[in-house]
Enzyme design. Structure first.
Site, PDB file in Angstrom:
ATOM      1  N   LYS A  26      31.862  -9.870  17.925  1.00 20.66           N
ATOM      2  CA  LYS A  26      31.701 -10.600  16.655  1.00 20.66           C
ATOM      3  C   LYS A  26      30.720 -11.739  16.831  1.00 20.66           C
ATOM      4  O   LYS A  26      29.848 -11.962  16.009  1.00 20.66           O
ATOM      5  CB  LYS A  26      33.028 -11.212  16.222  1.00 20.66           C
ATOM      6  CG  LYS A  26      34.021 -10.565  15.333  1.00 20.66           C
ATOM      7  CD  LYS A  26      33.690  -9.755  14.166  1.00 20.66           C
ATOM      8  CE  LYS A  26      32.842  -8.564  14.400  1.00 20.66           C
ATOM      9  NZ  LYS A  26      33.451  -7.272  14.296  1.00 20.66           N
ATOM     10  N   TRP A  29      16.743   0.851   6.778  1.00 22.35           N
ATOM     11  CA  TRP A  29      16.958   0.409   8.160  1.00 22.35           C
ATOM     12  C   TRP A  29      16.037   1.287   8.985  1.00 22.35           C
ATOM     13  O   TRP A  29      16.274   2.487   9.122  1.00 22.35           O
ATOM     14  CB  TRP A  29      18.423   0.604   8.555  1.00 22.35           C
ATOM     15  CG  TRP A  29      18.748   0.025   9.901  1.00 22.35           C
ATOM     16  CD1 TRP A  29      19.131  -1.261  10.154  1.00 22.35           C
ATOM     17  CD2 TRP A  29      18.738   0.702  11.153  1.00 22.35           C
ATOM     18  NE1 TRP A  29      19.337  -1.425  11.501  1.00 22.35           N
ATOM     19  CE2 TRP A  29      19.104  -0.239  12.149  1.00 22.35           C
ATOM     20  CE3 TRP A  29      18.441   1.991  11.567  1.00 22.35           C
ATOM     21  CZ2 TRP A  29      19.195   0.078  13.497  1.00 22.35           C
ATOM     22  CZ3 TRP A  29      18.526   2.315  12.915  1.00 22.35           C
ATOM     23  CH2 TRP A  29      18.907   1.359  13.859  1.00 22.35           C
ATOM     24  N   HIS A  69      35.579 -10.490  40.594  1.00 22.14           N
ATOM     25  CA  HIS A  69      34.849  -9.382  41.231  1.00 22.14           C
ATOM     26  C   HIS A  69      33.373  -9.413  40.851  1.00 22.14           C
ATOM     27  O   HIS A  69      32.677  -8.418  41.014  1.00 22.14           O
ATOM     28  CB  HIS A  69      35.485  -8.051  40.846  1.00 22.14           C
ATOM     29  CG  HIS A  69      36.901  -7.943  41.322  1.00 22.14           C
ATOM     30  ND1 HIS A  69      37.220  -7.720  42.640  1.00 22.14           N
ATOM     31  CD2 HIS A  69      38.070  -8.081  40.663  1.00 22.14           C
ATOM     32  CE1 HIS A  69      38.538  -7.709  42.775  1.00 22.14           C
ATOM     33  NE2 HIS A  69      39.077  -7.931  41.587  1.00 22.14           N
ATOM     34  N   ARG A  71      23.612  -1.660   4.136  1.00 21.13           N
ATOM     35  CA  ARG A  71      23.288  -0.449   4.903  1.00 21.13           C
ATOM     36  C   ARG A  71      21.913  -0.540   5.577  1.00 21.13           C
ATOM     37  O   ARG A  71      21.551   0.320   6.377  1.00 21.13           O
ATOM     38  CB  ARG A  71      23.295   0.761   3.965  1.00 21.13           C
ATOM     39  CG  ARG A  71      24.656   1.068   3.407  1.00 21.13           C
ATOM     40  CD  ARG A  71      24.596   2.299   2.533  1.00 21.13           C
ATOM     41  NE  ARG A  71      24.267   3.469   3.290  1.00 21.13           N
ATOM     42  CZ  ARG A  71      25.153   4.260   3.868  1.00 21.13           C
ATOM     43  NH1 ARG A  71      26.435   4.011   3.768  1.00 21.13           N
ATOM     44  NH2 ARG A  71      24.767   5.318   4.543  1.00 21.13           N
ATOM     45  N   CYS A  82      20.397   2.871   5.838  1.00 20.99           N
ATOM     46  CA  CYS A  82      19.599   3.091   4.638  1.00 20.99           C
ATOM     47  C   CYS A  82      20.545   3.358   3.468  1.00 20.99           C
ATOM     48  O   CYS A  82      21.515   4.090   3.606  1.00 20.99           O
ATOM     49  CB  CYS A  82      18.634   4.259   4.734  1.00 20.99           C
ATOM     50  SG  CYS A  82      17.403   4.072   6.025  1.00 20.99           S
ATOM     51  N   LYS A 140      25.371  -1.634   8.258  1.00 22.56           N
ATOM     52  CA  LYS A 140      26.824  -1.437   8.209  1.00 22.56           C
ATOM     53  C   LYS A 140      27.249  -0.048   8.700  1.00 22.56           C
ATOM     54  O   LYS A 140      28.164   0.073   9.493  1.00 22.56           O
ATOM     55  CB  LYS A 140      27.294  -1.677   6.774  1.00 22.56           C
ATOM     56  CG  LYS A 140      28.791  -1.578   6.580  1.00 22.56           C
ATOM     57  CD  LYS A 140      29.491  -2.805   7.084  1.00 22.56           C
ATOM     58  CE  LYS A 140      30.990  -2.703   6.962  1.00 22.56           C
ATOM     59  NZ  LYS A 140      31.649  -3.645   7.894  1.00 22.56           N
ATOM     60  N   ASN A 159      17.594   9.136   3.858  1.00 25.17           N
ATOM     61  CA  ASN A 159      18.396   8.500   4.900  1.00 25.17           C
ATOM     62  C   ASN A 159      18.668   9.577   5.939  1.00 25.17           C
ATOM     63  O   ASN A 159      19.105  10.665   5.585  1.00 25.17           O
ATOM     64  CB  ASN A 159      19.711   7.985   4.298  1.00 25.17           C
ATOM     65  CG  ASN A 159      20.673   7.484   5.366  1.00 25.17           C
ATOM     66  OD1 ASN A 159      20.244   7.054   6.432  1.00 25.17           O
ATOM     67  ND2 ASN A 159      21.957   7.559   5.070  1.00 25.17           N
ATOM     68  N   GLY A 160      18.407   9.268   7.218  1.00 24.93           N
ATOM     69  CA  GLY A 160      18.633  10.250   8.272  1.00 24.93           C
ATOM     70  C   GLY A 160      17.428  10.314   9.186  1.00 24.93           C
ATOM     71  O   GLY A 160      16.574   9.407   9.163  1.00 24.93           O
ATOM     72  N   GLU A 190      27.001 -10.456  17.426  1.00 26.16           N
ATOM     73  CA  GLU A 190      26.305  -9.782  16.322  1.00 26.16           C
ATOM     74  C   GLU A 190      25.920 -10.720  15.188  1.00 26.16           C
ATOM     75  O   GLU A 190      24.914 -10.504  14.537  1.00 26.16           O
ATOM     76  CB  GLU A 190      27.034  -8.534  15.826  1.00 26.16           C
ATOM     77  CG  GLU A 190      28.309  -8.738  15.087  1.00 26.16           C
ATOM     78  CD  GLU A 190      28.953  -7.416  14.651  1.00 26.16           C
ATOM     79  OE1 GLU A 190      28.252  -6.430  14.402  1.00 26.16           O
ATOM     80  OE2 GLU A 190      30.183  -7.389  14.562  1.00 26.16           O
ATOM     81  N   GLU A 248      36.259  -7.573  21.315  1.00 26.80           N
ATOM     82  CA  GLU A 248      35.935  -7.661  19.893  1.00 26.80           C
ATOM     83  C   GLU A 248      35.467  -9.082  19.536  1.00 26.80           C
ATOM     84  O   GLU A 248      34.519  -9.252  18.765  1.00 26.80           O
ATOM     85  CB  GLU A 248      37.163  -7.233  19.058  1.00 26.80           C
ATOM     86  CG  GLU A 248      37.055  -7.427  17.565  1.00 26.80           C
ATOM     87  CD  GLU A 248      35.908  -6.668  16.901  1.00 26.80           C
ATOM     88  OE1 GLU A 248      35.258  -5.842  17.556  1.00 26.80           O
ATOM     89  OE2 GLU A 248      35.648  -6.948  15.712  1.00 26.80           O
TER      90      GLU A 248
HETATM   91  O1  M6R Z   1      32.177   2.542  10.218  1.00 25.37           O
HETATM   92  P1  M6R Z   1      32.563   2.543  11.655  1.00 25.37           P
HETATM   93  O2  M6R Z   1      33.868   1.888  11.915  1.00 25.37           O
HETATM   94  O3  M6R Z   1      32.494   3.906  12.271  1.00 25.37           O
HETATM   95  O4  M6R Z   1      31.449   1.676  12.374  1.00 25.37           O
HETATM   96  C1  M6R Z   1      31.421   1.555  13.764  1.00 25.37           C
HETATM   97  C2  M6R Z   1      30.517   0.427  14.189  1.00 25.37           C
HETATM   98  O5  M6R Z   1      29.197   0.669  13.798  1.00 25.37           O
HETATM   99  C3  M6R Z   1      30.960  -0.918  13.623  1.00 25.37           C
HETATM  100  O6  M6R Z   1      32.280  -1.200  13.951  1.00 25.37           O
HETATM  101  C4  M6R Z   1      30.042  -2.045  14.151  1.00 25.37           C
HETATM  102  O7  M6R Z   1      30.235  -2.210  15.522  1.00 25.37           O
HETATM  103  C5  M6R Z   1      30.282  -3.354  13.391  1.00 25.37           C
HETATM  104  N1  M6R Z   1      29.029  -3.987  13.114  1.00 25.37           N
HETATM  105  C6  M6R Z   1      31.086  -4.324  14.137  1.00 25.37           C
HETATM  106  O8  M6R Z   1      31.277  -5.514  13.463  1.00 25.37           O
END
Ligand code: M6R
Length: 611
Positions: A488, A74, A507, A27, A2, A606, A98-99, A491, A484
């Site tokens: 990527k 969000w 395994h 956000r 948010c 984000k 937000n929260g 997501e 990673e």
């Molecule tokens: O701001 P942060 O690095 O703490 O965020 C952690 C994760 O939320 C963030 O890396 C998330 O996994 C991304 N969407 C990955 O691309």
């Protein structure tokens, strides 16, 4: 999660609020809304979906008010409908939040018994009614707000308008970020710095349990007990241009291309020009007088992409500094019972510095006497403020929800930290350190050379973008890079993708391989490269289409992989950083070919500021 914005000043609030929300849309983007003081009332406009829907609903001629608040959501409580969108109103009180208000159900019952009509499914609306309820007995709004907040359990960043005080904007914070931007005869409020950059670089971070009153002429901060607080403003070293797309189709693509520069910026603070050592003055006091291994235990905690950086960091710290390290996701670390005492060092990693789980781990660890170092991208963020020392990644604002440049700069900081600690611990000698500094200085150029071959990655993406499942395999320090790469891809393209340590395939996961399954294999020249060769043979024998990422000049993979991408030959500890780039590009191009919303993928936000 948010985004919140607020404005009070000499200009029309609505265009500033919409501009701020557009800079915070990363956000959350389920719904959006704003409220502004208009003549003798508060106008509220809300819309489901992206900000453009809200923007097209607003009659700009009618919106003359100079005080207002805005929100991009969000969803946590209640689906992303217009009724659940913020702002919410109860009588003369209008707010955005937000929260998560954890005790909202019990508060709701009490308020309903007192006759309050709750219209939405949100936890937020309850706060609005709670303040209104307190206003029945307490005529001073600040006191009513404070009393209401004392009943609330959970986390909040709030921006509040009160019709009877039309020139004021109230803000309150507990465990969700809020930053105040200071202008001339105008003041701003936002969840995050990018919303403020076009207007001011002078900011004040609100701390937990504080309330701020923003007026055109100034800002007053209050403690929980409503005592006035004086806090100096900080200057943010970013500018508004840094948060633009610069002709790239998406922020993500721009941010991938920025990596050589931001990696160089990140190194600059620690490797002085011409010098052959790596300085980390920020952490000197945490190591001074301590003998190897400095602490009884070292943990690294993080979430998502930052957790993958942590996993690679463990390899660096173990191999280079010979320090034993445990790595955990923050959400797990919080709820088990790790050994935390004054002989423990906790390193947290976060791009935003606002991730709720990461922040909570650091706060808890600190309360138990643990020394804390954060690796963070946002100057002055909650995590930086909560830690004994912060090592900044100088990646600049990262707007794409999929983290790219933050990741590679985190790897660079972790590598430099390992070199610094390894040298302090006498586990590496001066010659090793000098050679590492030299190799690091070549890194931006090597990264450029990979970006120059992005069309080769595009061609790969064109061959595989319609596949349903992807597997990423690697060993050693490259295993976190495989994880990673898979994250990527999933997501932003919504393709199912998993990262496996190549040795684990037989395994179990190898059962998933069928003719044509794309397997991305990271097999740069290192001591396990020959093992990777066998692992590639194993999946190939089951019909996999292997896409190999290998070292320039290593001919052994020809004929074994359907596609090959070569990364420059260098020292082992730089290869993970280099390999990250073609994997980011592969995900980007696949997602773009599938036509997804690359910068704002579905269901994500984000900064994850709720648990
Ligand atoms: O701001 P942060 O690095 O703490 O965020 C952690 C994760 O939320 C963030 O890396 C998330 O996994 C991304 N969407 C990955 O691309």
């Amino acid at each position: 999660m948010c985004g919140i914005v607020g404005y009070t000043g000499k200009q029309k609030a609505v265009p500033i609020l919409l501009d701020g929300l557009s800079r915070l849309e990363y956000r959350g983007y389920d719904s959006a809304g704003l409220a502004y003081i208009n003549n003798s009332d508060i106008s509220i406009v809300r819309a489901e979906g992206k900000l453009s829907n809200l923007s097209s609903k607003i009659d700009r001629r009618d919106s003359l008010g100079m005080v207002g608040i805005g929100h991009t959501r969000w969803a946590t409580h209640g689906s992303p409908t217009e009724t659940n969108a913020h702002p919410h109103r109860a009588g003369d009180v209008v707010l955005v939040h937000n929260g998560i208000i954890e005790n909202y159900l019990s508060l709701k019952e009490k308020l309903q018994l007192k006759g309050h009509k709750i219209l939405s499914e949100t936890d937020t609306e309850i706060v609005c009614h709670l303040i209104s309820e307190h206003l029945k007995k307490e005529k001073v709004f600040l006191k009513a707000l404070s009393r209401a907040l004392s009943e609330v359990e959970g986390t909040y960043a709030l921006a509040v308008l009160y019709l009877k005080e039309p020139d004021k904007l109230y803000a309150a914070k507990k465990s969700s970020p809020l930053v105040i931007g200071l202008g001339k005869n105008e003041n701003f409020l936002a969840s995050d710095i990018p919303a403020l950059l076009p207007y001011t670089k002078e900011v004040i971070y609100l701390e937990n349990n504080e309330i701020a009153v923003l007026e055109k002429k100034g800002v007053t901060l209050y403690s929980k007990g409503l005592k006035k607080i004086v806090r100096k403003a900080q200057t943010i070293p970013w500018n508004a241009d840094m948060a633009k797309k610069d002709g790239f189709k998406h922020y993500m693509l721009k941010e991938i291309h920025e990596q050589p520069q931001v990696v160089s910026d990140t190194m600059m603070g620690h490797i002085k020009k011409g010098a052959q050592t790596i300085d980390f003055k920020e952490i000197d006091s945490l190591f001074k007088g301590k003998k190897y291994p400095f602490y009884n235990r070292i943990y690294i905690i993080a979430c998502g992409t930052s957790w993958h950086a942590a996993l690679a960091g463990k390899f660096y710290l173990e191999a280079i500094a010979r320090l034993p390290v445990s790595v955990d996701t923050a959400s797990e670390f919080r709820y088990r019972e790790p050994f935390l005492d004054k002989d423990t060092l906790l390193i947290s990693i976060s791009q935003s510095g606002e991730t709720a789980d990461t922040l909570a781990c650091v706060e808890e660890a600190r309360s138990k006497g643990v020394k804390t170092i954060s690796i963070c991208n946002v100057i002055g963020s909650s995590l930086a403020r909560a830690s004994h020392a912060t090592l900044y990644t100088h990646a600049g604002p990262e707007i794409g929800v999929a983290s790219t440049k933050a990741f590679t700069t985190q790897l660079v900081v972790l590598l430099m930290l390992a070199l610094n600690l390894g040298y302090r611990a006498r586990k590496i000698n001066r010659a090793y350190l000098q050679n590492a500094v030299k190799k690091l200085s070549h890194l931006p150029r090597l990264m450029e050379s990979i970006l120059a071959r992005k069309d080769d990655v595009l061609a790969m993406a064109q061959s595989y973008f319609s596949k349903r499942d992807f597997y990423y395999i690697a060993r050693g320090v490259h295993f976190p890079i495989a994880l990673e790469g898979a994250l990527k891809l999933k997501e932003i393209s919504y393709i199912h993708a998993e990262g496996y340590s190549a040795g684990e395939m037989k395994h179990g996961p190898i059962a998933l391989i069928e003719p044509g399954s794309p397997v991305v294999a990271l097999a740069p020249l290192d001591r396990v490269c020959v093992k990777m060769l066998s692992n590639i043979e194993e999946v190939k024998a089951r019909g996999a289409s292997v896409i190999g990422f290998v070292t320039e000049g290593d001919k052994r993979f020809e004929g074994k992989c359907e596609k090959l991408f070569y990364v420059p030959k260098t020292v082992w500890y730089l290869t993970p950083i280099l390999l990250s780039i073609p994997l980011q590009l592969l995900s980007y191009y696949i997602a773009d070919l599938r036509g997804t919303d690359v910068d704002q993928p579905r269901n994500l936000a984000k900064s994850v500021t709720v648990e």
